[in-house]
Design an enzyme around this catalytic site. Structure first.
Site, PDB file in Angstrom:
ATOM      1  N   GLY A   1      25.443 -22.679  27.731  1.00 37.93           N
ATOM      2  CA  GLY A   1      24.236 -22.447  28.511  1.00 37.93           C
ATOM      3  C   GLY A   1      24.570 -21.687  29.778  1.00 37.93           C
ATOM      4  N   PRO A   2      23.559 -21.114  30.409  1.00 37.63           N
ATOM      5  CA  PRO A   2      23.809 -20.338  31.616  1.00 37.63           C
ATOM      6  C   PRO A   2      24.347 -21.216  32.739  1.00 37.63           C
ATOM      7  CG  PRO A   2      21.518 -20.113  30.871  1.00 37.63           C
ATOM      8  CD  PRO A   2      22.149 -21.165  30.039  1.00 37.63           C
ATOM      9  N   SER A   3      24.918 -20.580  33.727  1.00 36.88           N
ATOM     10  CA  SER A   3      25.417 -21.272  34.906  1.00 36.88           C
ATOM     11  C   SER A   3      24.284 -22.084  35.530  1.00 36.88           C
ATOM     12  CB  SER A   3      25.934 -20.211  35.876  1.00 36.88           C
ATOM     13  OG  SER A   3      26.534 -20.817  36.958  1.00 36.88           O
ATOM     14  N   GLY A   4      24.574 -23.332  35.891  1.00 34.51           N
ATOM     15  CA  GLY A   4      23.581 -24.178  36.530  1.00 34.51           C
ATOM     16  C   GLY A   4      22.712 -24.960  35.560  1.00 34.51           C
TER      17      GLY A   4
ATOM     18  N   GLY B   1      23.501 -27.452  33.812  1.00 33.59           N
ATOM     19  CA  GLY B   1      23.779 -28.895  33.885  1.00 33.59           C
ATOM     20  C   GLY B   1      24.878 -29.345  32.954  1.00 33.59           C
ATOM     21  N   LYS B   2      25.696 -28.419  32.477  1.00 31.17           N
ATOM     22  CA  LYS B   2      26.756 -28.746  31.514  1.00 31.17           C
ATOM     23  C   LYS B   2      27.843 -29.616  32.154  1.00 31.17           C
ATOM     24  CE  LYS B   2      27.729 -24.367  30.833  1.00 31.17           C
ATOM     25  NZ  LYS B   2      26.813 -23.768  31.831  1.00 31.17           N
TER      26      LYS B   2
ATOM     27  N   GLU C   1      36.210 -25.515  29.572  1.00 30.91           N
ATOM     28  CA  GLU C   1      37.076 -24.347  29.363  1.00 30.91           C
ATOM     29  C   GLU C   1      37.176 -23.475  30.600  1.00 30.91           C
ATOM     30  OE1 GLU C   1      37.281 -22.657  24.831  1.00 30.91           O
ATOM     31  OE2 GLU C   1      35.753 -21.880  26.138  1.00 30.91           O
TER      32      GLU C   1
HETATM   33  P1  ADP Z   1      26.784 -25.860  34.753  1.00 32.85           P
HETATM   34  O1  ADP Z   1      28.063 -26.569  34.516  1.00 32.85           O
HETATM   35  O2  ADP Z   1      25.923 -25.755  33.535  1.00 32.85           O
HETATM   36  O3  ADP Z   1      26.974 -24.529  35.397  1.00 32.85           O
HETATM   37  P2  ADP Z   1      26.340 -27.950  36.704  1.00 32.85           P
HETATM   38  O4  ADP Z   1      26.197 -29.210  35.944  1.00 32.85           O
HETATM   39  O5  ADP Z   1      27.633 -27.687  37.370  1.00 32.85           O
HETATM   40  O6  ADP Z   1      25.896 -26.726  35.776  1.00 32.85           O
HETATM   41  O7  ADP Z   1      25.215 -27.885  37.828  1.00 32.85           O
HETATM   42  C1  ADP Z   1      23.849 -28.119  37.564  1.00 32.85           C
HETATM   43  C2  ADP Z   1      23.091 -28.106  38.878  1.00 32.85           C
HETATM   44  O8  ADP Z   1      23.526 -29.169  39.694  1.00 32.85           O
HETATM   45  C3  ADP Z   1      23.304 -26.833  39.672  1.00 32.85           C
HETATM   46  O9  ADP Z   1      22.075 -26.474  40.271  1.00 32.85           O
HETATM   47  C4  ADP Z   1      24.299 -27.231  40.733  1.00 32.85           C
HETATM   48  O10 ADP Z   1      24.108 -26.500  41.908  1.00 32.85           O
HETATM   49  C5  ADP Z   1      23.981 -28.686  40.953  1.00 32.85           C
HETATM   50  N1  ADP Z   1      25.184 -29.456  41.314  1.00 32.85           N
HETATM   51  C6  ADP Z   1      26.342 -29.508  40.626  1.00 32.85           C
HETATM   52  N2  ADP Z   1      27.224 -30.318  41.205  1.00 32.85           N
HETATM   53  C7  ADP Z   1      26.613 -30.815  42.311  1.00 32.85           C
HETATM   54  C8  ADP Z   1      27.010 -31.725  43.346  1.00 32.85           C
HETATM   55  N3  ADP Z   1      28.203 -32.288  43.348  1.00 32.85           N
HETATM   56  N4  ADP Z   1      26.106 -31.987  44.327  1.00 32.85           N
HETATM   57  C9  ADP Z   1      24.881 -31.417  44.325  1.00 32.85           C
HETATM   58  N5  ADP Z   1      24.446 -30.555  43.383  1.00 32.85           N
HETATM   59  C10 ADP Z   1      25.295 -30.254  42.391  1.00 32.85           C
HETATM   60 MG    MG Z   2      30.101 -25.938  34.848  1.00 31.11          MG
END
Ligand code: ADP
Ligand code: MG
Length: 300
Positions: free
Chosen positions: A94-97, A99-100, A223
């Site tokens: 999925g795209p960045s952000g 929630g992966k 990864e």
């Molecule tokens: P992905 O891995 O798909 O790129 P993430 O699970 O890392 O997505 O992040 C999903 C959302 O949660 C994003 O908007 C990110 O900014 C937010 N986020 C991730 N980690 C934190 C954190 N520790 N505190 C606050 N927000 C977070």
């Molecule tokens: Mg990530």
């Protein structure tokens, strides 16, 4: 990286103890010395490569999971549902952000979900004793660092009780045997910061070997996003496929070669699950998936 440091110093009990007390450190060093001595003994009858005794893989379910990092934070997971049976390879894309990585944070219980249900091995994640849960999970974070010290120390870092045989097996399984042979002092070569620099592909496989030595029932692999050369790409694909034959592997995939091999793919978007399928079915059915595949999944 913060998650990783927490993991090292706070969540893995032996490491916490190691850091707190020189006594344990000495015991660890003594154990390593014994391992060195054992090395010179005749080899035991060969164990099948990859066999892990008595470690049953576990499945995972997410059911309408709702999560935000704080009351004043936007919702990250707005009713996420998917199912991972025990064993095999499941890819999260999925795209960045989308929630992966947050999925991994919830599985490790770095954070607690606010709604819905998460189960691991058919048991509600809240009913697992934390130590037992973390012992069952192997976590390879994105761009996992090589630690100061020798390659051996890097591999046995969180598995001081691993036998020499298990160490050898982990090396073979992660295709690190070539590296060990090439290094001037083999396993005793200092690597990383002050030693021989490892390539991105090698670093990633060292991190996988380190996690495997803890005999996980579920391996979480975020990864690395960095490009790998063709040889390292092929090796990684083989390693993941082989590991998925004996334990459950959930991988946040950043390369097409990982995804095409997966038994199932969960496509996430904006805090939800958009589609589940195989590479073949999703290429036909899902526009976002097709788009990601066209860019080789090289998104963070
Ligand atoms: P992905 O891995 O798909 O790129 P993430 O699970 O890392 O997505 O992040 C999903 C959302 O949660 C994003 O908007 C990110 O900014 C937010 N986020 C991730 N980690 C934190 C954190 N520790 N505190 C606050 N927000 C977070
Ligand atoms: Mg990530």
């Amino acid at each position: 990286l913060i998650a990783f440091l927490l993991y090292l110093f706070y969540l893995v009990p032996p490491i916490g103890q190691l850091v707190q007390g020189g006594v344990q450190l000495q015991q660890g060093l003594a154990a390593m010395k014994r391992i060195n001595e054992i090395e010179s003994l005749p080899a035991e009858p060969a164990t099948p490569v990859g066999a892990v005794a008595g470690v049953e893989p576990v499945g995972v379910t997410f059911e309408d999971v709702v999560f935000r990092y704080g009351d004043d934070r936007p919702i990250v997971h707005a009713g996420v549902s998917f199912e991972v049976p025990p064993g095999g390879l499941t890819a999260l894309v999925g795209p960045s952000g989308a929630g992966k990585s947050t999925v991994f944070g919830l599985l490790e219980r770095f954070y607690d979900h606010q709604g819905g249900t998460i189960t691991i091995g058919g048991r509600d994640i809240r009913d697992w004793p934390l130590g037992e849960l973390r012992a069952a999970l192997g976590y390879v974070e994105q761009d996992a660092p090589v630690l100061a010290g020798t390659l051996r120390e890097n591999l046995l870092f969180a598995a001081q009780d691993a036998t020499e045989d298990e160490l050898r097996r982990a090396i073979v399984r992660t295709r690190l045997d070539d590296l060990v042979e090439r290094l001037p002092e083999g396993l005793e070569t200092a690597v990383g910061h002050r030693g021989v620099l490892l390539s991105g592909g090698e670093r990633q496989r060292v991190a996988i070997a380190r996690a495997l030595l803890r005999r996980p029932r579920l391996l979480l692999l975020d990864e690395a996003t960095s490009q790998l050369d063709a040889v390292n790409e092929l090796r990684l694909r083989e390693v993941i496929a082989e590991v998925a034959e004996e334990t459950t592997v959930l991988v946040i995939a950043h390369r097409l070669s990982t995804v095409t091999n997966a038994d199932r793919i969960v496509v996430m978007e904006a805090g939800g699950v958009r589609a589940v399928g195989t590479h073949g079915s999703l290429v036909g059915d899902d526009d976002l998936y097709r788009e990601l595949a066209a860019t080789q999944f090289l998104v963070s």
